[in-house]
Write an enzyme that holds these catalytic residues in place. Structure first.
Site, short mmCIF file in Angstrom:
data_model
loop_
_atom_site.label_atom_id
_atom_site.label_comp_id
_atom_site.label_asym_id
_atom_site.label_seq_id
_atom_site.Cartn_x
_atom_site.Cartn_y
_atom_site.Cartn_z
N TYR A 166 -6.45 8.13 1.72
CA TYR A 166 -6.01 6.78 2.11
C TYR A 166 -7.20 5.96 2.60
CZ TYR A 166 -3.94 3.11 5.00
OH TYR A 166 -3.64 1.88 5.56
N HIS A 224 -0.38 -0.62 14.12
CA HIS A 224 0.48 -1.73 14.52
C HIS A 224 1.92 -1.29 14.33
CE1 HIS A 224 -1.43 -1.99 10.62
NE2 HIS A 224 -0.32 -2.54 10.13
N ALA A 244 0.83 -1.21 0.00
CA ALA A 244 0.00 0.00 0.00
C ALA A 244 0.85 1.25 0.00
CB ALA A 244 -0.90 0.02 1.23
N THR A 304 -8.13 -1.18 7.20
CA THR A 304 -7.56 -0.27 8.20
C THR A 304 -8.62 0.44 9.04
OG1 THR A 304 -6.44 1.88 8.41
CG2 THR A 304 -7.43 1.42 6.30
N GLU A 342 -8.53 3.39 9.67
CA GLU A 342 -8.76 4.71 9.05
C GLU A 342 -10.10 4.75 8.32
OE1 GLU A 342 -7.01 7.85 8.60
OE2 GLU A 342 -6.16 7.13 10.47
N LYS A 402 -8.96 2.64 0.74
CA LYS A 402 -9.03 1.37 1.47
C LYS A 402 -10.48 0.92 1.63
CE LYS A 402 -4.85 -0.05 2.71
NZ LYS A 402 -4.37 -1.43 2.49
N ARG A 405 9.11 -0.07 12.13
CA ARG A 405 8.19 0.95 11.63
C ARG A 405 8.94 2.01 10.83
NH1 ARG A 405 3.18 2.06 10.00
NH2 ARG A 405 1.79 2.61 11.70
N1 GDD Z 1 3.20 10.70 10.92
C1 GDD Z 1 3.06 11.66 11.85
N2 GDD Z 1 4.06 12.57 12.02
N3 GDD Z 1 1.92 11.69 12.57
C2 GDD Z 1 1.82 12.66 13.52
C3 GDD Z 1 2.82 13.61 13.75
C4 GDD Z 1 4.00 13.57 12.96
O1 GDD Z 1 4.92 14.36 13.10
N4 GDD Z 1 2.42 14.41 14.76
C5 GDD Z 1 1.21 13.99 15.14
N5 GDD Z 1 0.84 12.92 14.39
C6 GDD Z 1 -0.45 12.22 14.50
C7 GDD Z 1 -1.18 12.03 13.17
O2 GDD Z 1 -1.86 13.25 12.83
C8 GDD Z 1 -2.11 10.88 13.55
O3 GDD Z 1 -3.24 11.37 14.22
C9 GDD Z 1 -1.28 10.06 14.53
O4 GDD Z 1 -0.19 10.89 14.93
C10 GDD Z 1 -0.74 8.77 13.95
O5 GDD Z 1 -0.13 9.05 12.73
P1 GDD Z 1 0.76 7.93 11.94
O6 GDD Z 1 1.80 7.38 12.82
O7 GDD Z 1 1.20 8.57 10.67
O8 GDD Z 1 -0.28 6.75 11.68
P2 GDD Z 1 -1.81 6.78 11.18
O9 GDD Z 1 -2.68 6.52 12.37
O10 GDD Z 1 -2.10 7.97 10.37
O11 GDD Z 1 -1.86 5.53 10.19
C11 GDD Z 1 -1.23 4.28 10.50
O12 GDD Z 1 -2.16 3.39 11.08
C12 GDD Z 1 -3.26 3.00 10.23
C13 GDD Z 1 -4.13 2.00 11.01
O13 GDD Z 1 -4.95 2.72 11.89
C14 GDD Z 1 -0.68 3.73 9.18
O14 GDD Z 1 0.10 2.58 9.45
C15 GDD Z 1 -1.79 3.34 8.23
O15 GDD Z 1 -1.24 2.73 7.06
C16 GDD Z 1 -2.72 2.35 8.96
O16 GDD Z 1 -3.78 1.96 8.12
#
Ligand code: GDD
Length: 300
Positions: free
Chosen positions: A108, A139, A42, A85, A87, A112, A144
């Site tokens: 995204y 996860h 993905a 997901t 999401e 999905k 990561r």
């Molecule tokens: N990446 C990132 N970077 N996220 C941040 C930051 C930053 O500097 N600061 C705050 N966040 C917040 C994002 O706005 C989000 O609310 C949360 O941290 C998690 O962000 P990510 O770690 O990027 O993961 P995600 O929740 O958006 O998505 C992940 O999990 C999904 C499953 O729930 C990914 O792995 C997806 O592919 C997956 O489907």
């Protein structure tokens, strides 16, 4: 697993493939003749999906469609796992389970959801395909990607602890996520394909924490205490000596945000006898110690 590690394992055979290229998928499937297919490919970065919505759609929906349609033709008996997901739940309040409404807020999540509805639920009903989907909540592990918030935090704090960096910046500190260990989630994927009938399951720990709490917990593992001051974009996190270690930067905020995810994995517990074996604290400890080790090794 890193590609380098996979390539050197005698028990694994790597085949070149590309979800944007049907002939490549056809060739890989003909060569592998798989009994089980796990589609984890993905554009998985939610933040980037706002900047590259077409590419996200092209891989996460159209790419999955190419793979599944070719699998139906070449190895119709193969059991297929497709990665869905949390999401997809978007603005639906927690706890979210298999019956909760879907309301994605990102390209995204939308791609999905389309793949889930059409290719998983639709093809299963229409073509009697053995296909299931894990609706996975976040996860994490030491593998990561470094731009996801957990790894970005553990790696940055390890650098700060070892004096290689002064501070790092994050976006929304209030977002809540149900963070589990990726190894536990992979066990659930495998279990799904061993069942008599294909079904979809929410895979989650049932516990959620804010980004802020993740930062505090990771810092604590390194013997650091974070004290927050200021509001909004001016908020900062300081260490015990008053040095700024965390800042807030608007460039890390998303145009629209999933604020609160916490999964209810009762079905997986009951039907797959699956549960998460790793607590939030253990996960944070695992990630922090791996990054501390990584950074120390790079220093020598
Ligand atoms: N990446 C990132 N970077 N996220 C941040 C930051 C930053 O500097 N600061 C705050 N966040 C917040 C994002 O706005 C989000 O609310 C949360 O941290 C998690 O962000 P990510 O770690 O990027 O993961 P995600 O929740 O958006 O998505 C992940 O999990 C999904 C499953 O729930 C990914 O792995 C997806 O592919 C997956 O489907």
């Amino acid at each position: 697993m890193r590609l380098k590690t996979i390539a050197h394992s005698p028990r694994l055979h790597l085949l070149y493939g590309n979800l944007r290229d049907s002939p490549a998928i056809t060739r890989a499937l003909k060569e592998a003749q798989p009994d089980e297919i796990y589609n984890l490919a993905a554009q998985s970065d939610v933040g980037i999906s706002f900047k590259c919505p077409e590419e996200t759609w092209e891989v996460n929906y159209a790419g999955a469609k190419r793979l599944i349609r070719e699998a139906m033709r070449i190895c119709p008996k193969a059991r297929i796992y497709h990665a869905s997901t949390s999401e997809m739940f978007g603005t639906t309040p927690p706890p979210q389970n298999e019956l909760s409404a879907f309301a994605p807020v990102s390209p995204y999540g939308e791609a999905k959801l389309k793949a889930y509805r059409e290719l998983v639920c639709g093809y299963r009903a229409k073509h009697k395909l053995f296909i299931c989907s894990g609706i996975l909540f976040n996860h994490e592990s030491s593998r990561r990607g470094e731009h996801f918030v957990t790894r970005k935090t553990t790696l940055s704090l390890a650098h700060i602890k070892l004096g290689l960096q002064k501070s790092f910046a994050l976006g929304n500190l209030e977002a809540k996520r149900d963070w589990g260990f990726a190894g536990d989630s992979v066990r659930a994927m495998h279990l799904m394909l061993q069942q008599k009938t294909p079904k979809d399951y929410v895979i989650a720990t049932g516990e959620s924490h804010t980004v802020r709490e993740f930062v505090e917990a990771a810092a604590k593992e390194l013997g650091m205490t974070i004290r927050w001051s200021g509001k909004g974009l001016r908020e900062v996190g300081k260490d015990a000596k008053g040095r700024i270690v965390v800042r807030v930067d608007k460039k890390f905020f998303r145009p629209s945000e999933v604020r609160d995810l916490r999964g209810d994995a009762s079905s997986a517990r009951k039907e797959l006898r699956w549960k998460s074996h790793t607590s939030f604290k253990q996960l944070v400890r695992m990630m922090v110690s791996a990054d501390l080790k990584n950074v120390r090794q790079q220093m020598h």
